[in-house]
Design a protein around this motif. Sequence first.
Motif, PDB file in Angstrom:
ATOM      1  N   ASP A 140     -18.784 -20.218  42.534  1.00 35.09           N
ATOM      2  CA  ASP A 140     -18.372 -19.035  41.783  1.00 35.09           C
ATOM      3  C   ASP A 140     -19.608 -18.186  41.545  1.00 35.09           C
TER       4      ASP A 140
ATOM      5  N   ASP B 232     -25.935 -19.932  33.819  1.00 33.91           N
ATOM      6  CA  ASP B 232     -25.746 -19.026  32.692  1.00 33.91           C
ATOM      7  C   ASP B 232     -26.257 -17.623  33.002  1.00 33.91           C
ATOM      8  N   ASN B 233     -26.306 -17.288  34.296  1.00 32.65           N
ATOM      9  CA  ASN B 233     -26.747 -15.952  34.688  1.00 32.65           C
ATOM     10  C   ASN B 233     -25.636 -14.935  34.507  1.00 32.65           C
ATOM     11  N   SER B 234     -26.001 -13.689  34.305  1.00 34.40           N
ATOM     12  CA  SER B 234     -25.001 -12.632  34.152  1.00 34.40           C
ATOM     13  C   SER B 234     -24.311 -12.329  35.470  1.00 34.40           C
TER      14      SER B 234
ATOM     15  N   LYS C 119     -21.758 -14.196  42.845  1.00 37.69           N
ATOM     16  CA  LYS C 119     -21.567 -12.748  42.934  1.00 37.69           C
ATOM     17  C   LYS C 119     -20.802 -12.276  44.162  1.00 37.69           C
TER      18      LYS C 119
ATOM     19  N   GLN D 149     -23.176 -25.451  36.927  1.00 31.00           N
ATOM     20  CA  GLN D 149     -22.903 -24.268  36.122  1.00 31.00           C
ATOM     21  C   GLN D 149     -24.188 -23.471  35.922  1.00 31.00           C
TER      22      GLN D 149
ATOM     23  N   ARG E 260     -23.724 -14.649  38.082  1.00 31.60           N
ATOM     24  CA  ARG E 260     -23.039 -15.769  38.727  1.00 31.60           C
ATOM     25  C   ARG E 260     -22.744 -16.852  37.700  1.00 31.60           C
ATOM     26  N   ARG E 261     -21.643 -17.550  37.919  1.00 31.84           N
ATOM     27  CA  ARG E 261     -21.251 -18.637  37.023  1.00 31.84           C
ATOM     28  C   ARG E 261     -21.706 -19.999  37.521  1.00 31.84           C
ATOM     29  N   GLU E 262     -22.034 -20.061  38.802  1.00 31.54           N
ATOM     30  CA  GLU E 262     -22.484 -21.323  39.390  1.00 31.54           C
ATOM     31  C   GLU E 262     -23.694 -21.089  40.282  1.00 31.54           C
TER      32      GLU E 262
END
Length: 245
Positions: free
Chosen positions: A29, A111-113, A31, A109, A115-117
Amino acid sequence: MVVPGVVLGLLAACVAAAAKESVLNICMDAKHHKTRPGPEGKLYQQCALWKDNACCTANTSTEAHQDQSYLYNFNWNHCGVMPAKCKQHFIQDTCLYECSPNLGPWIQQADNSWRRERILHVPLCKEDCEQWWEDCKDAITCKENWHKGWNWTAGTNRCPRGSMCQPFRYVFPRPADLCEKIWSNSYKYTQEHRGSGRCIQMWFDPANGNPNVAVAKYYAQNRADASPAPWAALLLLPPALLALF
């Protein structure tokens, strides 16, 4: 008569098998990734290795080859023009990241804005890492970790104030330094060789199939967290059977 221990054992085995299968043939999950992998007959140049089953689109594969594309606005030439023999490794790295459906065992997982993974500690074949370093040792950069710390005020990455442009061989003294540090441990340097079934190949001949399919399956079956705790299987039991425990 239902034997609780037998039922629990069977269910635990089913849960473990499902956990292993869930990380095979998937897209992270992130960009630009597709939701599910599938054929992409028009993947561009170096990304064409994944055309039979890809997590990237044709447009993404084309942009992966640009010096400064819309994918991440990242400029390879931040300390002068990157030599072509070095740049081909970064293009291939981008193609693997964007297109491969075989990175599931290393998806974590994030925590970037944007990408979620992300991937973490993907075991890269010895030859891939060492050739990357050899072809880039004379290229110039100002940073060890390319994931963070750039000056983005101009809309693309520039060297932060106080940094110094110098050859890769000084910033990354060993192949392991390059492969592990440049993308925040996305990759792990290994002593495993291409064709061993124990390391991910950044480069391969698609005419012989994708060797990373077997590698992902091996690590999915052997990762430490693949087998759930026995009590996890209880979550699958109907109330009538739960009463037996």
